[in-house]
Design an enzyme around this catalytic site. Structure first.
Site, mmCIF file in Angstrom:
data_model
loop_
_atom_site.group_PDB
_atom_site.id
_atom_site.type_symbol
_atom_site.label_atom_id
_atom_site.label_comp_id
_atom_site.label_asym_id
_atom_site.label_seq_id
_atom_site.Cartn_x
_atom_site.Cartn_y
_atom_site.Cartn_z
ATOM 1 N N ASN A 253 36.654 35.916 54.479
ATOM 2 C CA ASN A 253 35.917 36.135 53.228
ATOM 3 C C ASN A 253 34.944 37.308 53.289
ATOM 4 O OD1 ASN A 253 34.014 34.972 54.826
ATOM 5 N ND2 ASN A 253 33.589 33.210 53.504
ATOM 6 N N ARG B 62 23.147 36.374 48.927
ATOM 7 C CA ARG B 62 24.113 35.284 48.693
ATOM 8 C C ARG B 62 24.748 35.416 47.299
ATOM 9 N NH1 ARG B 62 25.536 32.005 53.075
ATOM 10 N NH2 ARG B 62 26.091 30.470 51.509
ATOM 11 N N PHE C 70 36.456 23.946 61.635
ATOM 12 C CA PHE C 70 36.873 25.347 61.558
ATOM 13 C C PHE C 70 36.178 26.249 62.585
ATOM 14 C CE2 PHE C 70 33.605 24.665 58.205
ATOM 15 C CZ PHE C 70 32.649 25.596 58.596
ATOM 16 N N ARG D 116 33.087 38.546 47.480
ATOM 17 C CA ARG D 116 34.175 37.689 47.962
ATOM 18 C C ARG D 116 35.283 37.550 46.920
ATOM 19 N NH1 ARG D 116 30.278 33.343 51.105
ATOM 20 N NH2 ARG D 116 30.510 34.223 53.191
ATOM 21 N N HIS E 250 29.200 37.951 55.631
ATOM 22 C CA HIS E 250 28.283 36.863 55.976
ATOM 23 C C HIS E 250 26.903 37.197 55.436
ATOM 24 C CE1 HIS E 250 25.778 34.097 58.289
ATOM 25 N NE2 HIS E 250 25.000 35.130 58.488
ATOM 26 N N GLU F 119 19.232 34.807 63.152
ATOM 27 C CA GLU F 119 20.365 35.739 63.134
ATOM 28 C C GLU F 119 19.909 37.193 63.330
ATOM 29 O OE1 GLU F 119 22.378 34.801 59.485
ATOM 30 O OE2 GLU F 119 23.052 32.860 60.241
ATOM 31 N N TYR G 140 27.473 31.498 65.387
ATOM 32 C CA TYR G 140 27.798 30.406 64.458
ATOM 33 C C TYR G 140 27.590 29.023 65.088
ATOM 34 C CZ TYR G 140 29.792 33.103 60.498
ATOM 35 O OH TYR G 140 29.969 33.904 59.394
ATOM 36 N N THR H 215 31.534 30.667 49.102
ATOM 37 C CA THR H 215 32.262 30.782 50.378
ATOM 38 C C THR H 215 33.758 30.990 50.151
ATOM 39 O OG1 THR H 215 30.640 29.238 51.271
ATOM 40 C CG2 THR H 215 32.582 29.670 52.625
ATOM 41 N N LYS I 208 32.579 41.321 57.965
ATOM 42 C CA LYS I 208 33.438 40.639 58.937
ATOM 43 C C LYS I 208 34.672 41.497 59.275
ATOM 44 C CE LYS I 208 31.878 36.046 57.401
ATOM 45 N NZ LYS I 208 32.283 34.668 56.977
HETATM 46 P P1 ATP Z 1 28.648 32.703 56.049
HETATM 47 O O1 ATP Z 1 27.832 31.782 56.934
HETATM 48 O O2 ATP Z 1 29.738 33.444 56.825
HETATM 49 O O3 ATP Z 1 27.793 33.618 55.242
HETATM 50 P P2 ATP Z 1 28.864 30.631 54.074
HETATM 51 O O4 ATP Z 1 27.430 30.394 54.373
HETATM 52 O O5 ATP Z 1 29.248 30.923 52.672
HETATM 53 O O6 ATP Z 1 29.438 31.817 54.981
HETATM 54 P P3 ATP Z 1 29.522 28.459 55.836
HETATM 55 O O7 ATP Z 1 29.686 27.061 55.376
HETATM 56 O O8 ATP Z 1 28.282 28.840 56.571
HETATM 57 O O9 ATP Z 1 29.737 29.416 54.570
HETATM 58 O O10 ATP Z 1 30.801 28.805 56.727
HETATM 59 C C1 ATP Z 1 30.781 29.904 57.618
HETATM 60 C C2 ATP Z 1 32.108 30.610 57.524
HETATM 61 O O11 ATP Z 1 33.111 29.759 58.077
HETATM 62 C C3 ATP Z 1 32.611 30.911 56.128
HETATM 63 O O12 ATP Z 1 32.087 32.092 55.590
HETATM 64 C C4 ATP Z 1 34.087 31.030 56.348
HETATM 65 O O13 ATP Z 1 34.424 32.295 56.958
HETATM 66 C C5 ATP Z 1 34.320 29.945 57.374
HETATM 67 N N1 ATP Z 1 34.658 28.641 56.761
HETATM 68 C C6 ATP Z 1 33.845 27.817 56.074
HETATM 69 N N2 ATP Z 1 34.473 26.686 55.694
HETATM 70 C C7 ATP Z 1 35.732 26.805 56.165
HETATM 71 C C8 ATP Z 1 36.890 25.976 56.115
HETATM 72 N N3 ATP Z 1 36.868 24.777 55.496
HETATM 73 N N4 ATP Z 1 38.017 26.429 56.708
HETATM 74 C C9 ATP Z 1 38.051 27.625 57.340
HETATM 75 N N5 ATP Z 1 36.995 28.442 57.433
HETATM 76 C C10 ATP Z 1 35.854 28.059 56.854
HETATM 77 MG MG MG Z 2 26.723 30.153 56.358
#
Ligand code: ATP
Ligand code: MG
Length: 140
Positions: free
Chosen positions: A113, A86, A58, A103, A116, A127, A50, A92, A10
């Site tokens: 973080n 993962r 968010f 992370r 992705h 994706e 996304y 996350t 990212k």
């Molecule tokens: P990613 O999809 O980026 O691999 P993830 O699967 O661990 O991450 P998701 O729940 O898919 O988590 O959320 C996508 C992204 O949105 C997170 O990686 C983070 O950057 C952001 N995010 C998730 N939850 C929050 C939140 N509560 N507030 C702000 N940003 C968030």
């Molecule tokens: Mg995700």
């Protein structure tokens, strides 16, 4: 089972000059790079990527963050690549992530973080296709 997944370093990871360190972690986890490119996503492109999160509070902030600077997108392959990626990423929220995960070791916040990773075979397929065509993904 050998499978493919999509990962993105990212904009915070690119800004912090962490490409090499993140790639080392991924390679050490047994993943192989099969396609890779650097892009600066538009807000619309980040929103499309996304789209599963479009109803989340968010979404606006996340897609602004993902389009604030260049990202490195890649297709990774290996045994159980989705789960392995993962695991190497960690939870996350970096505060909840185990020591030794990307992370936990490099990220500054829940949103910013660093990395992705696709979370299922369906999302990996969507994706990978979002960023790469078949000719751009190495088969050997
Ligand atoms: P990613 O999809 O980026 O691999 P993830 O699967 O661990 O991450 P998701 O729940 O898919 O988590 O959320 C996508 C992204 O949105 C997170 O990686 C983070 O950057 C952001 N995010 C998730 N939850 C929050 C939140 N509560 N507030 C702000 N940003 C968030
Ligand atoms: Mg995700």
């Amino acid at each position: 089972m050998k499978e493919k997944t999509l990962s993105i370093i990212k904009p915070d990871g690119i800004r912090a000059n962490l490409i090499g360190k993140v790639l080392s972690r991924l390679e050490e986890a047994g993943l192989r790079v099969k396609a890779m490119k650097m892009l600066h996503l538009t807000k619309k492109e980040a929103m499309g990527f996304y789209v599963v999160h479009k109803e989340r509070h968010f979404y606006e902030s996340l897609t602004s963050f993902m389009s604030e600077g260049p990202v490195l997108v890649m297709v990774l392959e290996g045994e159980n690549a989705i789960q392995v990626l993962r695991g190497a990423m960690g939870k996350t929220n970096p505060k909840d992530a185990d020591p030794g995960t990307i992370r936990r070791d490099f990220a500054e916040s829940l949103e910013r973080n660093i990395i992705h990773g696709s979370d299922s075979q369906d999302s990996a397929q969507y994706e990978i296709g979002y960023f790469f065509n078949a000719l751009e993904i190495m088969s050997d």
